[in-house]
Design an enzyme around this catalytic site. Sequence first.
Site, short mmCIF file in Angstrom:
data_model
loop_
_atom_site.label_atom_id
_atom_site.label_comp_id
_atom_site.label_asym_id
_atom_site.label_seq_id
_atom_site.Cartn_x
_atom_site.Cartn_y
_atom_site.Cartn_z
N ASN A 128 -5.56 0.01 -16.52
CA ASN A 128 -6.48 0.84 -16.19
C ASN A 128 -6.31 1.98 -17.17
O ASN A 128 -5.41 2.68 -17.37
CB ASN A 128 -6.03 1.43 -14.77
CG ASN A 128 -6.06 0.42 -13.82
OD1 ASN A 128 -7.49 -0.02 -13.57
ND2 ASN A 128 -5.01 0.03 -13.21
N GLU A 151 1.79 11.99 -5.20
CA GLU A 151 0.76 11.24 -4.85
C GLU A 151 1.28 9.81 -4.25
O GLU A 151 2.22 9.19 -4.27
CB GLU A 151 -0.16 10.82 -6.04
CG GLU A 151 -0.80 12.25 -6.32
CD GLU A 151 -1.82 11.90 -7.75
OE1 GLU A 151 -2.58 12.86 -7.97
OE2 GLU A 151 -1.25 11.12 -8.53
N CYS A 156 6.84 4.71 -20.28
CA CYS A 156 6.16 3.49 -20.77
C CYS A 156 4.88 3.79 -21.38
O CYS A 156 4.15 4.61 -20.69
CB CYS A 156 5.93 2.50 -19.36
SG CYS A 156 7.68 1.99 -18.62
N GLU A 195 10.93 5.50 -10.99
CA GLU A 195 11.39 4.32 -11.04
C GLU A 195 12.41 4.22 -9.80
O GLU A 195 13.70 4.91 -9.76
CB GLU A 195 12.48 4.27 -12.46
CG GLU A 195 13.22 3.10 -12.47
CD GLU A 195 12.66 1.61 -12.12
OE1 GLU A 195 11.87 1.43 -12.69
OE2 GLU A 195 13.48 0.81 -11.28
N LEU A 215 6.95 -6.71 -16.29
CA LEU A 215 7.58 -7.21 -17.57
C LEU A 215 6.60 -6.74 -18.61
O LEU A 215 6.95 -6.31 -19.67
CB LEU A 215 7.43 -8.97 -17.22
CG LEU A 215 8.05 -9.62 -18.39
CD1 LEU A 215 9.54 -9.34 -18.49
CD2 LEU A 215 7.84 -11.13 -18.16
N CYS A 217 1.45 3.91 -19.32
CA CYS A 217 1.48 4.42 -18.13
C CYS A 217 1.08 5.92 -18.07
O CYS A 217 1.86 6.80 -18.90
CB CYS A 217 2.71 3.98 -17.40
SG CYS A 217 2.86 4.89 -15.69
N SER A 270 9.27 -2.38 -7.04
CA SER A 270 8.97 -3.00 -8.26
C SER A 270 9.93 -1.81 -9.26
O SER A 270 10.10 -0.49 -9.40
CB SER A 270 7.55 -2.30 -8.54
OG SER A 270 7.28 -2.44 -10.17
N CYS A 330 8.27 10.76 -13.64
CA CYS A 330 9.21 9.42 -14.08
C CYS A 330 9.62 9.71 -15.44
O CYS A 330 9.11 10.40 -16.34
CB CYS A 330 8.11 8.14 -14.18
SG CYS A 330 9.16 6.70 -14.36
N CYS A 352 -3.09 1.76 -10.49
CA CYS A 352 -1.88 1.54 -11.30
C CYS A 352 -1.65 2.47 -12.51
O CYS A 352 -2.38 2.39 -13.36
CB CYS A 352 -1.54 0.25 -11.93
SG CYS A 352 -1.46 -0.85 -10.53
N CYS A 408 1.42 2.49 -1.21
CA CYS A 408 1.91 2.63 -2.83
C CYS A 408 2.51 4.01 -2.71
O CYS A 408 2.10 4.93 -2.49
CB CYS A 408 1.02 2.14 -3.74
SG CYS A 408 1.79 2.49 -5.29
N1 SAH Z 1 8.80 2.19 -12.53
C1 SAH Z 1 8.56 1.13 -11.56
C2 SAH Z 1 7.71 1.24 -10.47
C3 SAH Z 1 5.95 1.81 -11.02
S1 SAH Z 1 5.20 0.48 -10.65
C4 SAH Z 1 8.05 -0.29 -12.52
O1 SAH Z 1 8.08 0.21 -13.68
O2 SAH Z 1 7.76 -1.01 -12.02
C5 SAH Z 1 3.68 0.51 -11.42
C6 SAH Z 1 3.21 -0.52 -11.71
O3 SAH Z 1 1.65 -0.21 -12.62
C7 SAH Z 1 4.09 -1.23 -13.06
O4 SAH Z 1 3.97 -2.52 -13.03
C8 SAH Z 1 3.49 -0.62 -14.09
O5 SAH Z 1 3.93 -1.00 -15.25
C9 SAH Z 1 2.00 -0.64 -14.00
N2 SAH Z 1 1.26 0.33 -14.74
C10 SAH Z 1 1.27 1.57 -15.38
N3 SAH Z 1 0.52 2.13 -15.85
C11 SAH Z 1 -0.38 1.08 -15.63
C12 SAH Z 1 -1.95 1.19 -16.19
N4 SAH Z 1 -2.42 2.40 -16.84
N5 SAH Z 1 -2.83 0.11 -15.87
C13 SAH Z 1 -2.30 -0.91 -15.09
N6 SAH Z 1 -0.96 -1.22 -14.66
C14 SAH Z 1 -0.15 0.03 -15.10
#
Ligand code: SAH
Length: 403
Positions: free
Chosen positions: A333, A116, A140, A203, A257, A143, A234, A136, A376, A129
């Site tokens: 989200n 996507e 996390c 990632e 972070l 996520c 990111s 992935c 996100c 994006c």
């Molecule tokens: N793996 C990389 C690239 C993904 S970026 C990274 O972790 O930075 C996607 C961004 O959206 C990251 O900052 C992630 O932490 C954030 N994210 C993931 N799930 C989310 C959610 N449910 N709500 C808001 N932000 C989220």
Amino acid sequence: MTAAPETAAPPAPAAARVSLVGMSRAELGDALAAAGVPAREMKMRVAQLFQWIYFHGATDFSQMLNVAKALRGKLAELYTLDRPAIVAEQISADGTRKWLLRMNPTGPLDKGAEIECVYIPESYRGTLCVSSQVGCTLNCSFCHTGTQKLVRNLTHREIVAQLMVARDRLGDFPGRERPTDGLVPSGEGVRAVSNIVFMGMGEPLYNFDAVREAIALMSDGDGLSLSKRRITVSTAGVVPDIGRLGAECGAMLAISLHATNDRLRDELVPLNKRYPIAELMQACRDYPGASNARRITFEYVMLKGVNDTPAEAKALVRLLKGVPAKINLIPFNPWPGTKYECSDWATIERFSDIVFDAGYASPVRTPRGRDILAACGQLKSETEKLRARARLMLEQQLALGAD
Ligand code: SAH
């Protein structure tokens, strides 16, 4: 009068031909050599092809008028200019577009990975994006992408192809028309896609070489020509590769972070167990090219009752001391099955005020495309669900005897 055929043999079926879209200059050189272009012409021919593909967005070899007809015919015999197919497109009420893309198959056994890609328009610019992996591996806890099983790296061609599809679809190549829905920024010199963020699936630093090559192609002044300052990678914090990102790619850095102490970050971003916060912050302080004009973005997702107290806002400010930083507060989200909730608005505002009073820009990222699960962390192929629904409808129709 009938035109003479350009080539004697009919072109091979598309599946057997490789697409040139997403190829680097070196790869285009190899492709041209295989088509019989002599070494003395190579530099010029590569330059021509590169410009047709990436500047003009050519979709057919016949458009390449400064390339000899015989060579065009030969190229069409061996190669295509295919982009990944758009399997599904969803358009949010706020103009956000989510595409499900099927990558060109890499071999006879590959049906083509599905990924996507999300487009977020603003008044005079737009951000694409992109995904760097299918799925992935980081898991996390907040996520959605991490719940997807299949994982593989995308090639640089597949990463660049996401931008090509977006430009096609948004009428963002010279002489093309914008969609008529009025949801894409337009006007003299306005680019539909002005910015790229590697914040889709995957990632990016686990796929370093492909991401580096993709950034080089996206920013090449003879082609797609995006400014590197508008390309942001990111990472969840793959510390050993952060320095290389600055030194070898020149892209902007964003760090996911989300927590200010290792105990909590271990839980939210398990990669933290390998690269704890102190090491991550050191890598940020050492990031090549970071300055007050080129700040590192720190993403912080607001999770109700988890990481959103005023004490944590103050801890965040302390942590960022000495780092040219901006802070992106992201309202969480939610997705089906998650245990987290988004912080209340008042809590987010209080958090943001503390960060702002300490001298940091701290825009709260407005959630975009929530109605189409494009925000996100919500990027996850919905096709399975759609297919199941389609099957169910078919079964119901058959049961009812409808045709
Ligand atoms: N793996 C990389 C690239 C993904 S970026 C990274 O972790 O930075 C996607 C961004 O959206 C990251 O900052 C992630 O932490 C954030 N994210 C993931 N799930 C989310 C959610 N449910 N709500 C808001 N932000 C989220």
